[in-house]
Design a protein around this motif. Structure first.
Motif, PDB file in Angstrom:
ATOM      1  N   GLN A  35       6.696   1.557  -1.537  1.00  0.00           N
ATOM      2  CA  GLN A  35       6.717   2.217  -0.230  1.00  0.00           C
ATOM      3  C   GLN A  35       5.287   2.306   0.280  1.00  0.00           C
ATOM      4  O   GLN A  35       4.453   2.983  -0.297  1.00  0.00           O
ATOM      5  N   SER A  36       5.013   1.583   1.366  1.00  0.00           N
ATOM      6  CA  SER A  36       3.670   1.518   1.924  1.00  0.00           C
ATOM      7  C   SER A  36       3.218   2.887   2.401  1.00  0.00           C
ATOM      8  O   SER A  36       4.007   3.674   2.915  1.00  0.00           O
ATOM      9  N   GLY A  37       1.936   3.134   2.260  1.00  0.00           N
ATOM     10  CA  GLY A  37       1.366   4.411   2.673  1.00  0.00           C
ATOM     11  C   GLY A  37       0.868   4.434   4.097  1.00  0.00           C
ATOM     12  O   GLY A  37       0.266   5.406   4.520  1.00  0.00           O
ATOM     13  N   GLY A  38       1.058   3.386   4.863  1.00  0.00           N
ATOM     14  CA  GLY A  38       0.716   3.432   6.267  1.00  0.00           C
ATOM     15  C   GLY A  38      -0.537   2.678   6.661  1.00  0.00           C
ATOM     16  O   GLY A  38      -1.028   2.839   7.764  1.00  0.00           O
ATOM     17  N   CYS A  39      -1.069   1.836   5.834  1.00  0.00           N
ATOM     18  CA  CYS A  39      -2.287   1.100   6.179  1.00  0.00           C
ATOM     19  C   CYS A  39      -1.954  -0.082   7.085  1.00  0.00           C
ATOM     20  O   CYS A  39      -1.522   0.097   8.203  1.00  0.00           O
ATOM     21  N   CYS A  40      -2.085  -1.277   6.591  1.00  0.00           N
ATOM     22  CA  CYS A  40      -1.932  -2.488   7.398  1.00  0.00           C
ATOM     23  C   CYS A  40      -0.533  -2.672   7.967  1.00  0.00           C
ATOM     24  O   CYS A  40      -0.370  -3.172   9.069  1.00  0.00           O
ATOM     25  N   ASP A  41       0.464  -2.313   7.220  1.00  0.00           N
ATOM     26  CA  ASP A  41       1.841  -2.566   7.638  1.00  0.00           C
ATOM     27  C   ASP A  41       2.622  -1.286   7.895  1.00  0.00           C
ATOM     28  O   ASP A  41       3.826  -1.223   7.680  1.00  0.00           O
ATOM     29  N   GLY A  42       1.949  -0.255   8.371  1.00  0.00           N
ATOM     30  CA  GLY A  42       2.637   0.979   8.711  1.00  0.00           C
ATOM     31  C   GLY A  42       3.183   1.665   7.480  1.00  0.00           C
ATOM     32  O   GLY A  42       2.530   1.724   6.457  1.00  0.00           O
ATOM     33  N   PHE A  97       2.454  -8.960   4.108  1.00  0.00           N
ATOM     34  CA  PHE A  97       2.458  -9.452   2.733  1.00  0.00           C
ATOM     35  C   PHE A  97       3.810  -9.291   2.049  1.00  0.00           C
ATOM     36  O   PHE A  97       3.966  -9.629   0.885  1.00  0.00           O
ATOM     37  N   SER A  98       4.795  -8.775   2.759  1.00  0.00           N
ATOM     38  CA  SER A  98       6.103  -8.503   2.184  1.00  0.00           C
ATOM     39  C   SER A  98       6.995  -9.742   2.236  1.00  0.00           C
ATOM     40  O   SER A  98       6.924 -10.531   3.183  1.00  0.00           O
ATOM     41  N   LEU A  99       7.852  -9.895   1.231  1.00  0.00           N
ATOM     42  CA  LEU A  99       8.711 -11.078   1.148  1.00  0.00           C
ATOM     43  C   LEU A  99       9.790 -11.138   2.228  1.00  0.00           C
ATOM     44  O   LEU A  99      10.446 -12.169   2.382  1.00  0.00           O
ATOM     45  N   ASP A 100       9.997 -10.057   2.977  1.00  0.00           N
ATOM     46  CA  ASP A 100      10.948 -10.123   4.084  1.00  0.00           C
ATOM     47  C   ASP A 100      10.321 -10.747   5.325  1.00  0.00           C
ATOM     48  O   ASP A 100      11.020 -11.102   6.259  1.00  0.00           O
TER      49      ASP A 100
END
Length: 137
Positions: A35-42, A97-100
């Motif tokens: 779960q991203s913390g909000g940097c590059c990809d929100g 950078f996510s596979l989706d």
């Protein structure tokens, strides 16, 4: 850290998310979510090949969806520990950078407060590991 709160899993997935996970696993059999913390990809749930992401000592494993582990950073877990995360899919581009990314659909995290309080409207979701049904209705 328990992966459930009062018997409810900390993380579940909608059928659409489980279908996208299965699609990605055909190309990349061993994956994980962070779960991203909000940097590059929100604040998107990011999907990575397991061998290309180093789970940190402070990362917290929330559980598994579709046989895939889901992690979150410790500081973000502190802010979200009272919520169940529901991984869903919406139209759009995934994180850089996510596979989706490049599949014209992306993962999205929705949430609900444990104890029945809804943080947002949540589509019906099934935890395929237990078969339990979750709904905002």
């Amino acid at each position: 850290m328990e992966m459930t709160v009062n018997g409810e899993p900390r993380v579940i997935a909608t059928d659409a998310a489980l279908d996208l996970i299965a699609e990605i696993k055909r190309d990349h059999p061993d994956i994980l979510f962070h779960q991203s913390g909000g940097c590059c990809d929100g604040s998107s749930p990011m999907c990575y090949p397991a061998n290309e992401f180093i789970v940190g000592d402070s990362d917290v494993k929330l559980g598994e969806i579709g046989g895939v582990p889901v992690y979150i950073g410790a500081s973000q877990f502190e802010a979200w520990k009272h919520t169940q995360l529901i991984i869903d899919v919406v139209p759009g581009r995934g994180g850089m950078f996510s596979l989706d990314n490049g599949r014209e659909k992306r993962f999205l995290t929705r949430s609900r407060l444990f104890g029945g309080g809804e943080a947002c409207a949540v589509p019906d979701a099934t935890d395929r590991r237990s078969g339990a049904q979750y709904s905002s209705r």
